[in-house]
Write a protein that holds these residues in place. Structure first.
Motif, PDB file in Angstrom:
ATOM      1  N   ARG A  21       0.823  -1.209   0.000  1.00 31.95           N
ATOM      2  CA  ARG A  21       0.000   0.000   0.000  1.00 31.95           C
ATOM      3  C   ARG A  21       0.860   1.263   0.000  1.00 31.95           C
ATOM      4  O   ARG A  21       0.565   2.235  -0.708  1.00 31.95           O
ATOM      5  CB  ARG A  21      -0.916  -0.017   1.228  1.00 31.95           C
ATOM      6  CG  ARG A  21      -1.999  -1.090   1.158  1.00 31.95           C
ATOM      7  CD  ARG A  21      -2.694  -1.250   2.488  1.00 31.95           C
ATOM      8  NE  ARG A  21      -3.659  -2.340   2.466  1.00 31.95           N
ATOM      9  CZ  ARG A  21      -4.262  -2.826   3.542  1.00 31.95           C
ATOM     10  NH1 ARG A  21      -3.989  -2.303   4.748  1.00 31.95           N
ATOM     11  NH2 ARG A  21      -5.120  -3.821   3.437  1.00 31.95           N
ATOM     12  N   ARG A  22       1.932   1.248   0.786  1.00 32.53           N
ATOM     13  CA  ARG A  22       2.805   2.422   0.825  1.00 32.53           C
ATOM     14  C   ARG A  22       3.462   2.660  -0.532  1.00 32.53           C
ATOM     15  O   ARG A  22       3.535   3.801  -1.010  1.00 32.53           O
ATOM     16  CB  ARG A  22       3.872   2.228   1.905  1.00 32.53           C
ATOM     17  CG  ARG A  22       4.878   3.358   2.002  1.00 32.53           C
ATOM     18  CD  ARG A  22       5.828   3.131   3.165  1.00 32.53           C
ATOM     19  NE  ARG A  22       6.487   1.845   3.072  1.00 32.53           N
ATOM     20  CZ  ARG A  22       7.558   1.606   2.310  1.00 32.53           C
ATOM     21  NH1 ARG A  22       8.067   2.589   1.571  1.00 32.53           N
ATOM     22  NH2 ARG A  22       8.113   0.414   2.295  1.00 32.53           N
ATOM     23  N   LEU A  23       3.925   1.591  -1.168  1.00 28.83           N
ATOM     24  CA  LEU A  23       4.554   1.742  -2.479  1.00 28.83           C
ATOM     25  C   LEU A  23       3.549   2.196  -3.530  1.00 28.83           C
ATOM     26  O   LEU A  23       3.881   3.016  -4.406  1.00 28.83           O
ATOM     27  CB  LEU A  23       5.189   0.409  -2.896  1.00 28.83           C
ATOM     28  CG  LEU A  23       6.452   0.000  -2.133  1.00 28.83           C
ATOM     29  CD1 LEU A  23       6.857  -1.415  -2.496  1.00 28.83           C
ATOM     30  CD2 LEU A  23       7.595   0.957  -2.430  1.00 28.83           C
ATOM     31  N   GLU A  24       2.324   1.682  -3.476  1.00 30.61           N
ATOM     32  CA  GLU A  24       1.307   2.112  -4.442  1.00 30.61           C
ATOM     33  C   GLU A  24       1.005   3.603  -4.281  1.00 30.61           C
ATOM     34  O   GLU A  24       0.838   4.320  -5.285  1.00 30.61           O
ATOM     35  CB  GLU A  24       0.038   1.288  -4.241  1.00 30.61           C
ATOM     36  CG  GLU A  24       0.142  -0.135  -4.753  1.00 30.61           C
ATOM     37  CD  GLU A  24      -1.118  -0.929  -4.499  1.00 30.61           C
ATOM     38  OE1 GLU A  24      -1.234  -2.038  -5.055  1.00 30.61           O
ATOM     39  OE2 GLU A  24      -1.983  -0.451  -3.739  1.00 30.61           O
ATOM     40  N   GLU A  25       0.950   4.091  -3.045  1.00 32.54           N
ATOM     41  CA  GLU A  25       0.720   5.522  -2.838  1.00 32.54           C
ATOM     42  C   GLU A  25       1.872   6.348  -3.390  1.00 32.54           C
ATOM     43  O   GLU A  25       1.661   7.390  -4.024  1.00 32.54           O
ATOM     44  CB  GLU A  25       0.543   5.797  -1.339  1.00 32.54           C
ATOM     45  CG  GLU A  25      -0.750   5.229  -0.762  1.00 32.54           C
ATOM     46  CD  GLU A  25      -0.842   5.447   0.734  1.00 32.54           C
ATOM     47  OE1 GLU A  25       0.130   5.996   1.301  1.00 32.54           O
ATOM     48  OE2 GLU A  25      -1.872   5.074   1.327  1.00 32.54           O
ATOM     49  N   GLU A  26       3.100   5.896  -3.183  1.00 29.63           N
ATOM     50  CA  GLU A  26       4.256   6.631  -3.712  1.00 29.63           C
ATOM     51  C   GLU A  26       4.251   6.653  -5.232  1.00 29.63           C
ATOM     52  O   GLU A  26       4.529   7.678  -5.850  1.00 29.63           O
ATOM     53  CB  GLU A  26       5.541   5.991  -3.193  1.00 29.63           C
ATOM     54  CG  GLU A  26       5.759   6.164  -1.704  1.00 29.63           C
ATOM     55  CD  GLU A  26       7.039   5.498  -1.234  1.00 29.63           C
ATOM     56  OE1 GLU A  26       7.716   4.903  -2.088  1.00 29.63           O
ATOM     57  OE2 GLU A  26       7.354   5.578  -0.029  1.00 29.63           O
ATOM     58  N   VAL A  27       3.916   5.502  -5.845  1.00 36.07           N
ATOM     59  CA  VAL A  27       3.887   5.449  -7.315  1.00 36.07           C
ATOM     60  C   VAL A  27       2.803   6.360  -7.866  1.00 36.07           C
ATOM     61  O   VAL A  27       3.003   7.083  -8.850  1.00 36.07           O
ATOM     62  CB  VAL A  27       3.679   3.988  -7.775  1.00 36.07           C
ATOM     63  CG1 VAL A  27       3.422   3.945  -9.271  1.00 36.07           C
ATOM     64  CG2 VAL A  27       4.906   3.152  -7.438  1.00 36.07           C
ATOM     65  N   VAL A  28       1.614   6.358  -7.225  1.00 35.10           N
ATOM     66  CA  VAL A  28       0.514   7.203  -7.694  1.00 35.10           C
ATOM     67  C   VAL A  28       0.862   8.673  -7.543  1.00 35.10           C
ATOM     68  O   VAL A  28       0.604   9.495  -8.435  1.00 35.10           O
ATOM     69  CB  VAL A  28      -0.777   6.848  -6.926  1.00 35.10           C
ATOM     70  CG1 VAL A  28      -1.864   7.866  -7.231  1.00 35.10           C
ATOM     71  CG2 VAL A  28      -1.243   5.457  -7.307  1.00 35.10           C
TER      72      VAL A  28
END
Length: 267
Positions: A114-121
């Motif tokens: 979830r943290r990585l998905e937020e950073e990518v978005v």
């Protein structure tokens, strides 16, 4: 005389082929085939003779610790497992601990994903952000056609209107003219400004490349985290099935390969 004998053509030697009535037995064995088969047979016979002699010369009082963990039945060596089978209660407890560990690691991977998905978005949204635009409303189409942005803004540099920075005003240029700078100073100042602008553009390109590489690495790491999360989910599901089969609350496959299903009593 030997040279004359070699000069005369001789009859070609031909080996006898397999007769037609014996063609079902394959190719007829030649002397070289028989030699190889005889050599292999003699080597095996020699090895057996050596092993037989070694067995006769063996010391009857010889001891080896492997004798304590193995047995022999009519000359056949039978190994005994050193560990003892665990009870069903102990195995159930171990399965429960395995499920707890898998669930803990699954939660860790989910938070990481979830943290990585937020950073990518967020990084993708920063790329998609467009530059701000200044909108001016005029009275009619004729006024729109004759509209000049540099006069309306009050700047002396019309080329700087498309750049994202503060526009230099005309009064500022007047203040600069009051310093009575000569042409050499102005040219040097323009050259320094141009060099500064080129350096800023170069640094911006380098920064964009670094951000792009970091984004690619982040996306690849996110794919690996997703794969680990998927594997942990599969492991958790399999452990749950094993626990259900051990408690007798789910079906399975018996030793004959037949699938069965536990039927619960209707309530």
């Amino acid at each position: 005389m030997s040279s004359m004998r070699n000069a005369v053509q001789r009859r070609n030697h031909k080996e006898r082929s397999q007769p037609e009535e014996r063609a079902k037995w394959g190719i007829l064995e030649k002397h070289k085939d028989y030699s190889l088969r005889a050599k292999d047979f003699n080597e095996k016979k020699k090895r057996l003779r050596q092993l037989r002699q070694k067995a006769l010369d063996r010391n009857e009082d010889e001891f080896s610790f492997s004798m304590l963990s193995t047995e022999s039945n009519r000359g056949l060596k039978i190994g005994r497992p050193g560990n003892k089978p665990l009870s069903m209660d102990v195995v159930k407890l171990l399965k429960t601990q395995d499920v707890g560990y898998v669930r803990t690691m699954l939660q860790v991977e989910r938070k990481k994903r979830r943290r990585l998905e937020e950073e990518v978005v967020l990084q993708d949204n920063e790329r998609k952000v467009k530059k701000g635009r200044h909108m001016v409303f005029v009275g009619d189409k004729d006024e729109q056609k004759g509209f000049r942005a540099d006069e309306w803004v009050g700047t002396w540099d019309a080329d700087s209107l498309d750049k994202v920075r503060s526009w230099p005003r005309k009064d500022e240029s007047v203040m600069e003219e009051m310093h009575d700078l000569d042409e050499v100073t102005l040219s040097n100042k323009a050259r320094r400004e141009q060099e500064t602008e080129l350096l800023a553009q170069r640094e911006e390109r380098v920064l964009k490349k670094r951000r792009a590489r970091a984004q690619q690495g982040r996306v690849a790491y996110l794919a690996g985290v997703k794969a680990r999360e998927r594997e942990l989910m599969i492991a958790e599901l399999e452990l749950e099935k094993q626990r259900a089969r051990m408690h007798g609350t789910a079906g399975g496959v018996n030793k004959n390969g037949v699938r069965f299903k536990v039927r619960e009593r209707k309530r």
